[in-house]
Design a protein around this motif. Structure first.
Motif, short mmCIF file in Angstrom:
data_model
loop_
_atom_site.label_atom_id
_atom_site.label_comp_id
_atom_site.label_asym_id
_atom_site.label_seq_id
_atom_site.Cartn_x
_atom_site.Cartn_y
_atom_site.Cartn_z
N VAL A 195 31.20 -42.79 62.42
CA VAL A 195 31.70 -42.88 61.05
C VAL A 195 30.53 -43.15 60.11
O VAL A 195 29.66 -43.99 60.41
N GLU A 196 30.53 -42.47 58.99
CA GLU A 196 29.55 -42.79 57.95
C GLU A 196 29.84 -44.17 57.39
O GLU A 196 31.00 -44.53 57.16
N GLY A 197 28.80 -44.94 57.14
CA GLY A 197 28.98 -46.34 56.75
C GLY A 197 29.80 -46.55 55.50
O GLY A 197 30.52 -47.55 55.39
N HIS A 198 29.74 -45.61 54.54
CA HIS A 198 30.47 -45.81 53.29
C HIS A 198 31.97 -45.55 53.43
O HIS A 198 32.74 -45.84 52.52
N LEU A 199 32.40 -45.04 54.59
CA LEU A 199 33.80 -44.73 54.79
C LEU A 199 34.58 -45.83 55.51
O LEU A 199 35.78 -45.68 55.75
N LEU A 234 40.65 -44.63 50.30
CA LEU A 234 40.84 -43.18 50.14
C LEU A 234 39.74 -42.58 49.27
O LEU A 234 39.26 -41.47 49.52
N ASP A 235 39.32 -43.32 48.24
CA ASP A 235 38.31 -42.81 47.30
C ASP A 235 36.88 -42.97 47.80
O ASP A 235 35.94 -42.58 47.10
N ALA A 236 36.70 -43.55 49.00
CA ALA A 236 35.35 -43.81 49.49
C ALA A 236 34.56 -42.53 49.75
O ALA A 236 33.33 -42.54 49.73
N GLY A 237 35.27 -41.43 49.97
CA GLY A 237 34.57 -40.17 50.21
C GLY A 237 35.40 -39.22 51.05
O GLY A 237 36.45 -39.60 51.59
N ALA A 263 42.76 -51.38 55.46
CA ALA A 263 42.70 -50.21 54.59
C ALA A 263 41.87 -49.10 55.22
O ALA A 263 42.23 -47.91 55.17
N SER A 264 40.73 -49.45 55.82
CA SER A 264 39.90 -48.45 56.50
C SER A 264 40.64 -47.83 57.68
O SER A 264 40.55 -46.62 57.93
N THR A 265 41.38 -48.66 58.41
CA THR A 265 42.15 -48.16 59.55
C THR A 265 43.18 -47.13 59.09
O THR A 265 43.34 -46.07 59.70
N ASP A 303 43.76 -44.31 75.33
CA ASP A 303 42.40 -44.86 75.32
C ASP A 303 42.22 -45.82 74.15
O ASP A 303 42.94 -45.76 73.16
N LEU A 304 41.24 -46.69 74.27
CA LEU A 304 40.83 -47.52 73.14
C LEU A 304 40.08 -46.67 72.13
O LEU A 304 39.24 -45.85 72.49
N ASP A 305 40.37 -46.88 70.84
CA ASP A 305 39.63 -46.21 69.77
C ASP A 305 38.47 -47.11 69.35
O ASP A 305 38.70 -48.21 68.83
N VAL A 306 37.25 -46.64 69.57
CA VAL A 306 36.06 -47.41 69.25
C VAL A 306 35.19 -46.59 68.30
O VAL A 306 34.82 -45.45 68.61
N GLY A 307 34.88 -47.15 67.14
CA GLY A 307 34.02 -46.48 66.18
C GLY A 307 32.63 -47.08 66.16
O GLY A 307 32.43 -48.23 66.58
N VAL A 308 31.68 -46.29 65.69
CA VAL A 308 30.32 -46.77 65.46
C VAL A 308 29.86 -46.25 64.10
O VAL A 308 30.29 -45.18 63.65
N ILE A 309 28.97 -47.00 63.46
CA ILE A 309 28.40 -46.57 62.19
C ILE A 309 27.25 -45.61 62.47
O ILE A 309 26.36 -45.90 63.27
#
Length: 320
Positions: free
Chosen positions: A126-130, A194-197, A145-147, A104-110
């Motif tokens: 996903v929490e916006g700060h992450l 990594l340090d975002a939370g 980096a987020s991925t 499947d396609l991986d689709v995120g939302v804030i």
């Protein structure tokens, strides 16, 4: 003889929502014709012949996998909401990273938006700060980096190191010139993600980050480097321009043990199947030998059988 489907309005483009087709006078029967593909509910894609792989191109398989993922992502794009973006394996493949696609396609939302659901889609909130989102060829993707950080939930430590090495590597052009601006992210940016939370998989991410190094140019190189470190071999220089006493460039090598005058070459299958690569290798290794270097050639079979480290250890022992 079957009748050819009626032409569609050019304004619909290659990918369009069925609602847009209906609004432009296209009938529901026409939207179900064989020349249209329905990868997702409410979306149609004009069908066309898929390009065939070149059997003589060793990188064709990976390139075609990336092209297929781009086609899937563009087909889903009309359904993206304002806070949605591609993430996980989907984003990694769109960036050209060494990872197998998911079903499947991986689709995120804030957050607080609701994660998408439906056939062919795996949604995640996903929490916006992450996460940091960027645009890539017109589509919203989680940053490299987020991925990497978000894949901590499903990848092993070794897989995260392979992925991280691919993200921080500095590509070289056809002439071997490095292009630092073309790398996807730095180790510092991986550390910031990594340090975002707190997030799922953070323990594996913390273990993987110190093992990531600039200079591993393929998954096989990363796996050998990890095996060599586990076996206690001394650290090698990575992605080294090899020159003779006059400064002439002899080649670029993956691992160099300078004090031992040993070079390790990690050879994928294209070193065997490509005549051009084969001839280039022969000339390079002859030049290395003339300059006083021993070359250890390591294949994926050596890695799978656990023989690669011992081959290199023996060479290092000969040159103490």
């Amino acid at each position: 003889m079957p009748r050819r489907p009626a032409p569609l309005p050019d304004s619909l483009g290659e990918v369009f929502r069925t609602r847009a087709g209906l609004e432009r006078g296209v009938s529901r029967a026409r939207l179900g014709a064989s020349d249209l593909h329905a990868p997702f509910h409410g979306v149609r894609v004009r069908s066309g012949p898929a390009p065939a792989d070149d059997p003589d191109d060793p990188f064709a398989r990976g390139r075609r996998a990336r092209e297929r993922e781009w086609r899937r992502a563009r087909a889903y794009a009309p359904l993206l909401t304002a806070s949605a973006f591609f993430t996980g394996r989907t984003a990694a493949i769109l960036y050209g990273l060494p990872l197998d696609p998911g079903d499947d396609l991986d689709v995120g939302v804030i957050a607080p938006a609701r994660a998408p659901r439906g056939r062919g889609v795996r949604g995640v909130k996903v929490e916006g700060h992450l996460v940091r989102v960027r645009e890539c060829e017109g589509l919203p993707l989680g940053s490299p980096a987020s991925t990497w950080a978000m894949l901590g939930r499903e990848l092993s430590v070794r897989e995260l190191v392979v992925l991280g090495d691919a993200i921080v590597r500095i590509p070289r052009g056809r002439s071997g010139v490095p292009h630092p601006d073309a790398r996807l992210a730095t180790r510092a940016q991986l550390g910031s993600a990594l340090d975002a939370g707190p997030r799922r998989g953070i323990a594996r991410l913390r273990t993987a980050l110190p093992l990531i190094r600039e200079g591993s140019m393929s998954p096989l190189e990363t796996l050998f480097r990890l095996d060599a470190a586990d076996a206690g071999l001394p650290p090698a220089e990575l992605d080294v321009e090899m020159r003779d006493a006059s400064g002439r460039l002899l080649g670029i090598s993956e691992f160099v043990y300078r004090e031992h005058r040993v070079v390790v070459e990690i050879e994928g299958d294209h070193h065997r199947t490509s005549r051009t690569q084969w001839n280039r290798d022969l000339e390079k290794y002859a030049a290395y030998a003339a300059a006083g270097w021993e070359v250890v050639r390591v294949t994926s079979s050596h890695l799978r059988q656990g023989r690669a480290v011992e081959l290199v250890r023996a060479a290092l022992g000969r040159h103490r």
